[in-house]
Design an enzyme around this catalytic site. Structure first.
Site, PDB file in Angstrom:
ATOM      1  CG  ASP A  96      80.766  51.607  30.122  1.00  0.00           C
ATOM      2  OD1 ASP A  96      79.953  52.272  29.467  1.00  0.00           O
ATOM      3  OD2 ASP A  96      80.573  50.412  30.447  1.00  0.00           O
ATOM      4  CG  HIS A 228      75.180  51.733  27.156  1.00  0.00           C
ATOM      5  ND1 HIS A 228      76.108  51.779  28.168  1.00  0.00           N
ATOM      6  CD2 HIS A 228      75.411  52.823  26.373  1.00  0.00           C
ATOM      7  CE1 HIS A 228      76.863  52.851  28.014  1.00  0.00           C
ATOM      8  NE2 HIS A 228      76.459  53.512  26.938  1.00  0.00           N
TER       9      HIS A 228
END
Ligand code: G3H
Ligand code: 13P
Ligand code: ZN
Length: 326
Positions: A96, A228
């Site tokens: 990530d 996100h």
């Protein structure tokens, strides 16, 4: 096992097939962040019990925290545990907010099946160049890559941004052509962390910019989009934290209805970190407040893990629509 490990040796899959099915089935695959054993078990068991595909997600600092070698075996253990619970669900291990080629390469070489190169804070050309370098290395090993265009407000690992810059739909096709990424994170009003919007009590949070999402989807039909900063900042957990000695005034996230709408669109991956942290913290605070003499970690981490399982199942079943799709 050799010093370089391919993700298939760990029983993992990349995100290609997952996203294709999610796009066709109009749901989103959950990407839950973790950095310790209880989080990982909670996420995997929640996805096993709801028969959902899952992306296990690790930031650069989380990888350092857990130790890169240890992490590899944790992922392998997660795959085995899922199988032993009778569910052969697709599991991806994803970096990530990777911030460099070196980090992405190191993750790929230690068994990650998917990586993100977040060059969103760089100018367009520089972002494209850095992303393409990772794509070239990753695709040779059949690892999938997520890029990002547009900037989210809040903290992205060590990088923090005061304000967000929405993704410009007119830049997306050129970015996809120049980089060859497999999915793209966009900015449409979400942000990282537990304080997503500045609203007064009782006021509604501003709607996400679905017009931007729709424009992007129209220009790139069938291409997987990533959201996100997609925690709801579950109000029950915030309230519990505050009731049992915490201080999280004005913590607020995305309403579930907006996430449901996003999951039914071109959004194929939804990133959730804060909600998992809140669930565990709320339970641990309650146990400490009610049992001040407790000092066996299993007595507070165990119930925290149980709460995480519940939360993951709820998200998969009622928000993302990924339950039953594994
Ligand atoms: O987007 C950021 C994630 O929530 C990861 O956070 O860098 O504190 O692990 P972290
Ligand atoms: P949240 O802070 O909303 O959970 O977002 C997490 C995220 O986007 C991880 O990349
Ligand atoms: Zn993020």
């Amino acid at each position: 096992m050799s010093s370089t490990t391919h993700y298939t040796d760990l029983g993992l899959v990349n995100t290609r097939e997952m996203f294709k099915k999610a796009m066709d089935g109009k749901y989103a695959v959950p990407a839950y962040n973790f950095n310790n054993m209880e989080q990982l078990q909670g996420i995997v068991l929640g996805c096993v019990e709801s028969r959902s595909p899952v992306i296990l997600q690790v930031s650069g600092s989380a990888r350092q925290y857990a130790d890169q070698t240890f992490l590899k075996y944790m992922a392998m253990g997660a795959v085995q545990m899922a199988k032993e619970h009778g569910a052969d669900i697709p599991i991806a291990l994803h970096l990530d907010h990777g911030d460099s080629f070196e980090l992405a390469r190191s993750c790929i070489d230690s068994g990650f099946s998917s990586v993100m190169l977040d060059g969103s804070h760089h100018p367009f050309e520089e972002n494209a160049k850095r992303t393409k370098q990772v794509v070239d290395y990753a695709h040779e090993r059949d690892v999938t890559v997520e890029g990002e265009l547009g900037v989210l407000a809040g903290v992205e690992d060590e990088v923090s941004h005061e304000v967000s810059h929405y993704t410009k739909p007119e830049e997306v096709e050129e970015f996809l052509e120049k980089t060859g990424v497999d999915s793209l994170a966009i900015s449409i009003g979400t942000s990282h962390g537990a304080y997503k919007f500045k609203v007064k009590p009782g006021e509604e949070v501003p709607a996400l910019r679905f017009d931007i999402l729709e424009e992007i989807a129209k220009r790139t039909p069938g291409f997987p989009i990533v959201l996100h900063g997609a925690s709801t900042v579950v109000p029950e957990y915030v309230e519990m934290i505050n009731r049992y000695g915490g201080k999280m005034d004005n913590a607020v996230g995305n309403p579930e209805a907006q996430l449901r709408r996003a999951a039914g669109s071109a959004v194929c991956k939804v990133n959730i970190d804060s909600d998992g942290r809140l669930a565990m913290t709320a339970v641990i605070r309650k146990i400490f407040a009610e049992n001040p003499s407790e000092f066996d970690p299993r007595k507070y981490l165990g119930p925290a893990r149980e709460e995480l399982i519940k939360m993951v199942k709820h998200k998969n079943e009622n928000v993302l629509g990924s339950a039953g799709k594994a």
